[in-house]
Scaffold this motif. Sequence first.
Motif, mmCIF file in Angstrom:
data_model
loop_
_atom_site.group_PDB
_atom_site.id
_atom_site.type_symbol
_atom_site.label_atom_id
_atom_site.label_comp_id
_atom_site.label_asym_id
_atom_site.label_seq_id
_atom_site.Cartn_x
_atom_site.Cartn_y
_atom_site.Cartn_z
ATOM 1 N N VAL A 106 -27.516 68.329 7.554
ATOM 2 C CA VAL A 106 -28.498 67.310 7.212
ATOM 3 C C VAL A 106 -29.618 67.965 6.425
ATOM 4 O O VAL A 106 -29.794 69.186 6.474
ATOM 5 C CB VAL A 106 -29.090 66.616 8.473
ATOM 6 N N VAL A 107 -30.348 67.133 5.694
ATOM 7 C CA VAL A 107 -31.605 67.561 5.089
ATOM 8 C C VAL A 107 -32.669 66.591 5.567
ATOM 9 O O VAL A 107 -32.393 65.423 5.848
ATOM 10 C CB VAL A 107 -31.550 67.594 3.537
ATOM 11 N N GLU A 108 -33.889 67.076 5.663
ATOM 12 C CA GLU A 108 -35.004 66.228 6.045
ATOM 13 C C GLU A 108 -35.683 65.750 4.772
ATOM 14 O O GLU A 108 -35.999 66.554 3.894
ATOM 15 C CB GLU A 108 -35.982 67.014 6.923
ATOM 16 N N VAL A 109 -35.868 64.432 4.651
ATOM 17 C CA VAL A 109 -36.525 63.876 3.472
ATOM 18 C C VAL A 109 -37.844 63.243 3.876
ATOM 19 O O VAL A 109 -38.013 62.781 5.004
ATOM 20 C CB VAL A 109 -35.637 62.842 2.723
ATOM 21 N N THR A 110 -38.787 63.245 2.926
ATOM 22 C CA THR A 110 -40.071 62.601 3.174
ATOM 23 C C THR A 110 -40.116 61.297 2.401
ATOM 24 O O THR A 110 -39.536 61.180 1.316
ATOM 25 C CB THR A 110 -41.251 63.501 2.729
ATOM 26 N N GLY A 111 -40.785 60.334 2.981
ATOM 27 C CA GLY A 111 -40.896 59.023 2.350
ATOM 28 C C GLY A 111 -42.338 58.587 2.268
ATOM 29 O O GLY A 111 -43.258 59.399 2.425
ATOM 30 N N PRO A 112 -42.557 57.284 2.073
ATOM 31 C CA PRO A 112 -43.923 56.753 1.982
ATOM 32 C C PRO A 112 -44.710 57.064 3.255
ATOM 33 O O PRO A 112 -44.175 57.020 4.369
ATOM 34 C CB PRO A 112 -43.723 55.248 1.819
ATOM 35 N N GLY A 113 -45.969 57.413 3.079
ATOM 36 C CA GLY A 113 -46.824 57.714 4.232
ATOM 37 C C GLY A 113 -46.412 58.988 4.949
ATOM 38 O O GLY A 113 -46.694 59.159 6.131
ATOM 39 N N HIS A 114 -45.710 59.846 4.278
ATOM 40 C CA HIS A 114 -45.246 61.124 4.840
ATOM 41 C C HIS A 114 -44.263 60.945 5.989
ATOM 42 O O HIS A 114 -44.104 61.833 6.825
ATOM 43 C CB HIS A 114 -46.425 62.008 5.261
ATOM 44 N N ALA A 115 -43.620 59.783 6.043
ATOM 45 C CA ALA A 115 -42.590 59.571 7.067
ATOM 46 C C ALA A 115 -41.412 60.487 6.758
ATOM 47 O O ALA A 115 -41.070 60.714 5.595
ATOM 48 C CB ALA A 115 -42.148 58.107 7.066
ATOM 49 N N ARG A 116 -40.797 61.009 7.807
ATOM 50 C CA ARG A 116 -39.656 61.911 7.623
ATOM 51 C C ARG A 116 -38.437 61.365 8.338
ATOM 52 O O ARG A 116 -38.553 60.738 9.391
ATOM 53 C CB ARG A 116 -39.972 63.309 8.159
#
Length: 165
Positions: free
Chosen positions: A121-131
């Motif tokens: 897996v890879v960890e991705v960041t989204g809006p508002g720094h959600a991971r």
Amino acid sequence: RAGRRAGPVLTATSDRHVVTVPLDVSRQGEVQPGDNVTVTLPDGTATPGLVSWVGKVATTSGSGSGPPTATIPVQVTLDYPRVAGSLDQAPVTVNITTATARRALVVPVAALLASSAGRYVVEVTGPGHARRWVPVTPGIFDDATGLVQVSGSLTPGQRVVVAPS
């Protein structure tokens, strides 16, 4: 009448730049004549080349402290020999391209995290720094750049988290 002399009549050397790589025999099947290479010269200059010959007979060497290593010679010719100038027996770094992928999605190798059952897996960041975790399947590794091709639910433009080194 003078006696005949046995031995070579002429000894010659070439001024053609050739790089010889002692390749570990476990990687022999990965390298073929015609493979592209990048040769990094002692001054840091990188120049393209081509595998011109792969040996068949292994030699064994050892450092005395560890087990002996078996290698086969691989000969590389430079596409632009003038770049090497007057170098002779200089230490160089050779990166051999053994596989290619077009239009590949790549991430830093340090972004891969092993999960259960040999999956990644890879960890991705989204809006508002959600991971969140996104499953991926690794493909070709590029040792020279530290990148790995991935496929799965990751899309171009997503930001991946890279483990600190």
